[in-house]
Design a protein around this motif. Structure first.
Motif, PDB file in Angstrom:
ATOM      1  N   VAL A   1       0.843  -1.195   0.000  1.00 59.12           N
ATOM      2  CA  VAL A   1       0.000   0.000   0.000  1.00 59.12           C
ATOM      3  C   VAL A   1       0.877   1.243   0.000  1.00 59.12           C
ATOM      4  CG1 VAL A   1      -1.876  -1.184   1.219  1.00 59.12           C
ATOM      5  CG2 VAL A   1      -0.122   0.053   2.536  1.00 59.12           C
ATOM      6  N   PRO A   2       0.318   2.375  -0.397  1.00 57.82           N
ATOM      7  CA  PRO A   2       1.103   3.613  -0.347  1.00 57.82           C
ATOM      8  C   PRO A   2       1.379   4.033   1.099  1.00 57.82           C
ATOM      9  CG  PRO A   2      -0.890   3.858  -1.689  1.00 57.82           C
ATOM     10  CD  PRO A   2      -1.025   2.580  -0.935  1.00 57.82           C
ATOM     11  N   LEU A   3       2.453   4.739   1.291  1.00 57.81           N
ATOM     12  CA  LEU A   3       2.727   5.451   2.544  1.00 57.81           C
ATOM     13  C   LEU A   3       3.284   6.814   2.152  1.00 57.81           C
ATOM     14  CD1 LEU A   3       2.775   5.644   5.575  1.00 57.81           C
ATOM     15  CD2 LEU A   3       5.013   4.504   5.575  1.00 57.81           C
ATOM     16  N   LEU A   4       2.381   7.775   2.004  1.00 55.79           N
ATOM     17  CA  LEU A   4       2.712   9.088   1.472  1.00 55.79           C
ATOM     18  C   LEU A   4       2.812  10.092   2.603  1.00 55.79           C
ATOM     19  CD1 LEU A   4       0.105   9.111  -1.461  1.00 55.79           C
ATOM     20  CD2 LEU A   4       2.301   7.898  -1.326  1.00 55.79           C
ATOM     21  N   ARG A   5       3.757  11.027   2.496  1.00 54.89           N
ATOM     22  CA  ARG A   5       4.004  12.010   3.550  1.00 54.89           C
ATOM     23  C   ARG A   5       3.843  13.422   2.985  1.00 54.89           C
ATOM     24  NH1 ARG A   5       9.168   9.201   6.591  1.00 54.89           N
ATOM     25  NH2 ARG A   5       8.745   7.075   5.884  1.00 54.89           N
ATOM     26  N   PHE A   6       3.096  14.251   3.713  1.00 55.82           N
ATOM     27  CA  PHE A   6       2.897  15.636   3.296  1.00 55.82           C
ATOM     28  C   PHE A   6       3.071  16.545   4.517  1.00 55.82           C
ATOM     29  CE2 PHE A   6       0.385  12.917   0.527  1.00 55.82           C
ATOM     30  CZ  PHE A   6       0.812  13.344  -0.725  1.00 55.82           C
ATOM     31  N   ARG A   7       3.886  17.576   4.323  1.00 52.78           N
ATOM     32  CA  ARG A   7       4.202  18.521   5.402  1.00 52.78           C
ATOM     33  C   ARG A   7       3.716  19.896   4.997  1.00 52.78           C
ATOM     34  NH1 ARG A   7       8.154  18.630   9.520  1.00 52.78           N
ATOM     35  NH2 ARG A   7       7.475  20.273  10.951  1.00 52.78           N
ATOM     36  N   GLY A   8       3.161  20.632   5.946  1.00 55.60           N
ATOM     37  CA  GLY A   8       2.698  21.979   5.661  1.00 55.60           C
ATOM     38  C   GLY A   8       3.852  22.956   5.424  1.00 55.60           C
ATOM     39  N   ALA A   9       3.548  24.026   4.726  1.00 53.94           N
ATOM     40  CA  ALA A   9       4.564  25.048   4.421  1.00 53.94           C
ATOM     41  C   ALA A   9       4.751  25.980   5.614  1.00 53.94           C
ATOM     42  CB  ALA A   9       4.125  25.844   3.216  1.00 53.94           C
TER      43      ALA A   9
END
Length: 370
Positions: free
Chosen positions: A362-370
């Motif tokens: 499965v995906p394991l995606l990471r997103f961080r705020g600016a």
């Protein structure tokens, strides 16, 4: 022969415990960046292979789908087992939800572990491991679950999601908006955002359908809005509990009735049957009979072989072991197994539960705020 475990750097069982460690300022195995607030969004049924094939329909998620941005789920690749693995940080051999359905030996029946809970089955007895949400609250970190309102008081919620404040949201857009509100409401936060729609569409139409692609686009747009609302101390992880395999009608396998000789109960699901045998039945002989009949369509193992091979995790609690079938019949390729031609499950196109890469990566995606 048992299926091989997927060779990936990360496992689903690490995701929520490491998210809590990040909020607490502690290091973890995933190498997450520092954050005071973490949301783990679970998109039910979103396999890595399916996302890769339709990345053009997921342009907000695509930047996070870099090399190595995958995780391996455990076994079986089914919602009840793998969401509980996510929320407890342990494999089914310890938390005890060992399939879509499992043997309730005390009542000599098969219990549906998603929506079959009743007065005879106590979720707190079936699943005794403290959840990561309970550990978060004990450490002073607020924990919330954002999910459709129908799940608020379910037995499965009490088993797998206890300890968190339940925040309802009817649609995907409602839930992602509520998630953004929770980020602003808390100085520290551990949140779980549940998106079941893709799995529901996959069961009805399959992942190769236009309907599934449209559902992916809708989830991508809503998650994209949430990504745009992340602050510098916020982190969003997007993952799934399993992938899906489309099973055509000519892949429906109905074994001869004599194969069920000596079988008292059939648990699990069509992609991985768990056969519970009559007292005195020879599991090795029955497993051999099934393997010879099904050949390359399936892998077949006894419970002892599955436990020794680590299929349900490195350790299986002796209390949990009897819930696992005496014989396991796992699908290879695009097939599923039904006890009879009239099974209502034959109406499902997209299925899961076995150990193919399409189901277990499965995906394991990471997103961080600016």
């Amino acid at each position: 022969m048992l299926p091989a475990r997927q060779d990936t750097r990360f496992r689903l069982s690490e995701v929520l415990p490491d998210s809590l460690r990040t909020v607490l300022g502690e290091p973890g195995s995933l190498g997450l960046p520092p954050a005071r607030r973490v949301i783990v969004a679970l998109v039910d049924g979103l396999g890595a292979a399916a996302l890769r094939e339709r990345l053009g329909h997921a342009r907000r998620l695509a930047p996070g789908f870099v090399k190595g941005a995958t995780a391996a789920v455990g076994f079986p690749s089914t919602t009840a087992a793998m969401i509980t693995t996510l929320t407890t940080g342990v494999e089914p051999g310890i938390h005890g939800l060992v399939g879509y359905s499992a043997l309730d030996a005390a009542n000599d029946r098969v219990l549906n572990l998603l929506n079959g809970w009743d007065a005879l089955s106590d979720p707190l007895d079936w699943q005794r491991v403290p959840t990561v949400f309970e550990r978060a609250v004990a450490a002073g970190v607020p924990a919330v679950v954002i999910a459709p309102p129908r799940y608020r008081d379910s037995g499965f919620t009490r088993a797998a999601l206890r300890g968190a404040e339940f925040v309802p949201g009817q649609s995907i857009d409602d839930r992602t908006a509520r998630a953004a509100e929770e980020l602003r409401r808390h100085d520290r936060l551990l949140a779980y955002l549940y998106i079941p729609e893709l799995d529901q569409v996959a069961h009805r139409h399959g992942i190769e359908s236009g309907e599934w692609t449209s559902a992916l686009e809708q989830a991508d747009a809503a998650l994209g809005d949430l990504i745009g609302r992340l602050g510098p101390e916020d982190l969003l992880l997007v993952t799934a509990d399993h992938g899906v395999v489309d099973v055509p009608e000519d892949g429906h396998v109905i074994p001869e009735p004599e194969l069920f000789d000596g079988v008292r109960h059939v648990a699990g699901e069509p992609r991985c049957l768990q056969l519970h045998l009559e007292a005195g039945a020879d599991a090795v002989a029955i497993a051999d009979r099934w393997q010879r009949r099904l050949g390359k369509l399936a892998w077949v193992a006894t419970r002892d072989e599955a436990i020794d091979g680590g299929l349900f995790g490195a350790t299986v609690d002796p209390v949990i072991a009897p819930r696992i079938g005496d014989v396991l019949v796992g699908a290879r390729g695009r097939v599923a197994f039904y006890q009879d031609a009239g099974s209502p499950a034959r109406g499902m196109v997209g299925q899961h539960g076995s150990a193919t890469p399409e189901e277990t990566l499965v995906p394991l995606l990471r997103f961080r705020g600016a």
